[in-house]
Design an enzyme around this catalytic site. Structure first.
Site, mmCIF file in Angstrom:
data_model
loop_
_atom_site.group_PDB
_atom_site.id
_atom_site.type_symbol
_atom_site.label_atom_id
_atom_site.label_comp_id
_atom_site.label_asym_id
_atom_site.label_seq_id
_atom_site.Cartn_x
_atom_site.Cartn_y
_atom_site.Cartn_z
ATOM 1 C CG HIS A 39 15.847 3.236 -0.192
ATOM 2 N ND1 HIS A 39 16.037 2.575 0.985
ATOM 3 C CD2 HIS A 39 16.145 4.533 0.050
ATOM 4 C CE1 HIS A 39 16.460 3.418 1.911
ATOM 5 N NE2 HIS A 39 16.511 4.626 1.381
ATOM 6 C CE1 TYR A 72 13.863 -5.403 4.013
ATOM 7 C CE2 TYR A 72 12.312 -6.399 5.534
ATOM 8 C CZ TYR A 72 12.594 -5.487 4.537
ATOM 9 O OH TYR A 72 11.602 -4.658 4.063
ATOM 10 N N PRO A 112 4.693 -7.734 8.507
ATOM 11 C CG PRO A 112 5.352 -6.343 10.245
ATOM 12 C CD PRO A 112 4.564 -7.557 9.947
ATOM 13 C CE LYS A 165 5.220 -6.391 -1.378
ATOM 14 N NZ LYS A 165 5.697 -5.051 -1.542
ATOM 15 C CE1 TYR A 223 11.714 -3.269 -0.532
ATOM 16 C CE2 TYR A 223 11.096 -5.133 0.848
ATOM 17 C CZ TYR A 223 11.554 -3.836 0.726
ATOM 18 O OH TYR A 223 11.864 -3.103 1.855
HETATM 19 P P1 FAS Z 1 -5.762 1.084 9.617
HETATM 20 O O1 FAS Z 1 -5.846 0.095 10.747
HETATM 21 O O2 FAS Z 1 -4.515 1.845 9.396
HETATM 22 O O3 FAS Z 1 -6.920 2.174 9.785
HETATM 23 C C1 FAS Z 1 -8.210 1.790 10.231
HETATM 24 C C2 FAS Z 1 -8.874 3.027 10.814
HETATM 25 O O4 FAS Z 1 -10.214 2.682 11.168
HETATM 26 C C3 FAS Z 1 -8.189 3.513 12.088
HETATM 27 O O5 FAS Z 1 -7.973 4.892 12.015
HETATM 28 C C4 FAS Z 1 -9.178 3.151 13.192
HETATM 29 O O6 FAS Z 1 -9.160 4.074 14.257
HETATM 30 C C5 FAS Z 1 -10.493 3.186 12.465
HETATM 31 N N1 FAS Z 1 -11.513 2.318 13.050
HETATM 32 C C6 FAS Z 1 -11.361 1.069 13.543
HETATM 33 N N2 FAS Z 1 -12.535 0.599 14.003
HETATM 34 C C7 FAS Z 1 -13.466 1.578 13.788
HETATM 35 C C8 FAS Z 1 -14.844 1.693 14.043
HETATM 36 N N3 FAS Z 1 -15.525 0.682 14.605
HETATM 37 N N4 FAS Z 1 -15.475 2.846 13.707
HETATM 38 C C9 FAS Z 1 -14.791 3.852 13.104
HETATM 39 N N5 FAS Z 1 -13.470 3.816 12.842
HETATM 40 C C10 FAS Z 1 -12.818 2.686 13.189
HETATM 41 N N6 FAS Z 1 2.593 -2.303 7.216
HETATM 42 C C11 FAS Z 1 3.766 -2.175 6.570
HETATM 43 O O7 FAS Z 1 3.777 -2.179 5.330
HETATM 44 N N7 FAS Z 1 4.944 -2.042 7.289
HETATM 45 C C12 FAS Z 1 4.963 -2.007 8.672
HETATM 46 O O8 FAS Z 1 6.011 -1.891 9.276
HETATM 47 C C13 FAS Z 1 3.754 -2.128 9.371
HETATM 48 N N8 FAS Z 1 3.731 -2.077 10.751
HETATM 49 C C14 FAS Z 1 2.522 -2.216 11.410
HETATM 50 C C15 FAS Z 1 2.432 -2.170 12.818
HETATM 51 C C16 FAS Z 1 1.196 -2.320 13.481
HETATM 52 C C17 FAS Z 1 1.124 -2.287 15.000
HETATM 53 C C18 FAS Z 1 0.024 -2.539 12.730
HETATM 54 C C19 FAS Z 1 -1.306 -2.747 13.418
HETATM 55 C C20 FAS Z 1 0.097 -2.574 11.334
HETATM 56 C C21 FAS Z 1 1.336 -2.401 10.668
HETATM 57 N N9 FAS Z 1 1.435 -2.410 9.265
HETATM 58 C C22 FAS Z 1 2.590 -2.271 8.596
HETATM 59 C C23 FAS Z 1 0.288 -2.571 8.475
HETATM 60 C C24 FAS Z 1 -0.399 -1.223 8.417
HETATM 61 O O9 FAS Z 1 0.486 -0.281 7.886
HETATM 62 C C25 FAS Z 1 -1.662 -1.410 7.656
HETATM 63 O O10 FAS Z 1 -1.480 -2.220 6.511
HETATM 64 C C26 FAS Z 1 -2.299 -0.116 7.267
HETATM 65 O O11 FAS Z 1 -2.439 0.662 8.417
HETATM 66 C C27 FAS Z 1 -3.621 -0.472 6.633
HETATM 67 O O12 FAS Z 1 -4.364 0.682 6.532
HETATM 68 P P2 FAS Z 1 -5.961 0.649 6.755
HETATM 69 O O13 FAS Z 1 -6.516 -0.525 6.022
HETATM 70 O O14 FAS Z 1 -6.412 2.017 6.482
HETATM 71 O O15 FAS Z 1 -6.167 0.268 8.300
HETATM 72 C C1 PHB Z 2 9.432 0.362 8.451
HETATM 73 O O1 PHB Z 2 10.277 1.205 8.121
HETATM 74 O O2 PHB Z 2 8.601 0.555 9.376
HETATM 75 C C2 PHB Z 2 9.401 -0.957 7.714
HETATM 76 C C3 PHB Z 2 10.117 -1.081 6.540
HETATM 77 C C4 PHB Z 2 10.077 -2.297 5.843
HETATM 78 C C5 PHB Z 2 9.339 -3.344 6.353
HETATM 79 C C6 PHB Z 2 8.608 -3.209 7.537
HETATM 80 C C7 PHB Z 2 8.640 -2.005 8.213
HETATM 81 O O3 PHB Z 2 9.317 -4.536 5.678
#
Ligand code: FAS
Ligand code: PHB
Length: 389
Positions: free
Chosen positions: A72, A200, A292, A296, A384
């Protein structure tokens, strides 16, 4: 078991770090509390910065991403009157890649066995020990059996609710947190996107985002009160609200369909200002959270892992203690800039319950300024696509 680096968490941060270290011949084990299917089933990020795609290229794991991902060159801010297109390609020379976090995670998981990256799933009660010594270890239970892994470094990649950050004494760190008075209700559906680029929208009823995973799978979000229950939102009610908030042009091109997934994510800004304590290193959501809005979260986890892998490789190849000592400050410098951008875009595009008429006029004025200023658009665009490492 003995290894050189024990990683807690097999999300994108843990998996990417594991691969980067294995590529340099460093012994690594990842312990993950959930199953692989559970990790893959969480629907999260959708937009990748060059930082993330470069790491996949560096590992030689980017073939499917380049084949299936969508490049994009722009995204749009909708203010109820018009679409303000931020031409990131022209303004920065860099696109973003639309390719879901689930797919990145799947590519990293699938490559693990062939690259000698051991992942222990369903590891419960993970506990970290002696992190302030040069012989840290972790313990966990699996199938009723207690296990211990001795390592030279423990890397906490276990997300916001993980165990690793808790192993650092509060006296040794400072936490900053802002909890927003709303969350994002997201829907994933196998329908074509309403627009070829992300939109957005700041609407009087609240924020909305039109995103996608492919040309046949869409991802949408609306701002909901932080105490909202997903059960109160039928698919039809959510599609109706999206059509209102995204505006008539987007609504006219919106295809409705049954939700493959529908959930509410809380929004917060959080930074734990110590990403290293002794031989424990934190990376990703275990150390910081962003709303989100700026896409980032995942990308920040990847830049942490870029810095952390460099620090650990410097240690294992030439016992470079400074590289390890400097990791936290280096990572935090980029973390805070991403926190600022995510907070700024969240303030600009959402309706805050306590905002008054002046606050609303500030949003209108800022959107008008952005619409008419290349300088303002460039500032947004460079954040971005991801600031330089
Ligand atoms: P993660 O949370 O992805 O991974 C952590 C891992 O550790 C998991 O697999 C978990 O099961 C494991 N874990 C936890 N506790 C443990 C323990 N005690 N023992 C062993 N394992 C354990 N970012 C965006 O850029 N755009 C979005 O739209 C977006 N939407 C999101 C929606 C939600 C609901 C959440 C929670 C986050 C969102 N994020 C989004 C942010 C997300 O993408 C994170 O930045 C990304 O998952 C970060 O990756 P990790 O740091 O690997 O953490
Ligand atoms: C998504 O596609 O999940 C998404 C994209 C951009 C954002 C947040 C979430 O800023």
């Amino acid at each position: 078991m003995k290894t050189q680096v024990a990683i807690i968490g097999a999300g994108p941060a843990g998996l990417m770090l594991g691969h980067l270290l294995r590529a340099q011949g460093i012994e690594v084990v990842i312990v993950e509390r959930a199953t692989a299917d559970y990790v893959l089933g969480r629907i999260r990020a959708g937009v990748l910065e060059r930082t993330t795609t470069d790491l996949m290229d560096q590992l030689g794991l980017s073939a499917r991403m380049h084949a299936e991902g969508l490049l994009h060159d722009g995204f749009n801010l909708a203010d109820g009157e018009r679409l303000i297109r931020i031409d990131i390609g022209a303004l920065t020379g860099r696109p973003v890649m639309v390719y879901g976090q689930t797919e990145i995670t799947r590519d990293l998981m699938d490559a693990a066995p062939d690259r000698g990256l051991e992942i222990i799933y369903e590891a419960s009660d993970v506990a970290l020990h002696d992190v302030e010594t040069d012989a840290p270890y972790l313990t966990y239970n699996r199938d009723g059996v207690a296990h211990r892994i001795d390592a030279q470094f423990l890397c906490g990649c276990d997300g916001y609710h993980g165990a690793s950050r808790l192993a650092i004494p509060e006296s040794a760190a400072k936490a900053y947190e802002k909890i927003y008075p709303f969350g994002w209700l997201g829907i994933l559906a196998d329908v074509p996107p309403c627009n070829h680029e992300l939109i957005y929208a700041n609407h009087e009823r609240g924020f909305a985002l039109a995103s996608m995973r492919s040309e046949k799978r869409s991802r949408y979000y609306i701002q909901v009160p932080s105490d909202e229950a997903v059960e109160r939102w039928s698919d039809d009610r959510l599609w109706d609200e999206l059509a209102i908030r995204l505006g008539p042009e987007a609504a006219a091109h919106m295809t409705r369909g049954p939700a493959l997934e529908k959930s509410i994510a809380p929004l917060r800004s959080f930074v734990f200002e110590r990403m290293r304590h002794g031989r424990l290193m934190l990376a990703g959501d275990s150390a910081h959270i962003v709303p989100p809005t700026g896409a980032k979260g995942l990308n920040l986890a990847m830049s942490d892992v870029h810095y952390l892998s460099q620090s650990l490789i410097a240690w294992f190849t030439r016992r470079d203690a400074d590289a390890v000592a400097n990791y936290s400050n280096k990572a935090l410098a980029r973390v805070w800039k991403a926190e600022r951008f995510s907070w700024q875009l969240t303030k600009l595009m959402h309706r805050f319950p306590d905002d008054d008429s002046f606050d609303r006029r500030m949003q209108i004025a800022e959107l008008d300024y952005i619409a008419n200023s290349i300088a303002a658009q460039t500032a947004i665009a460079e954040n971005y696509v991801g600031l330089p490492l």
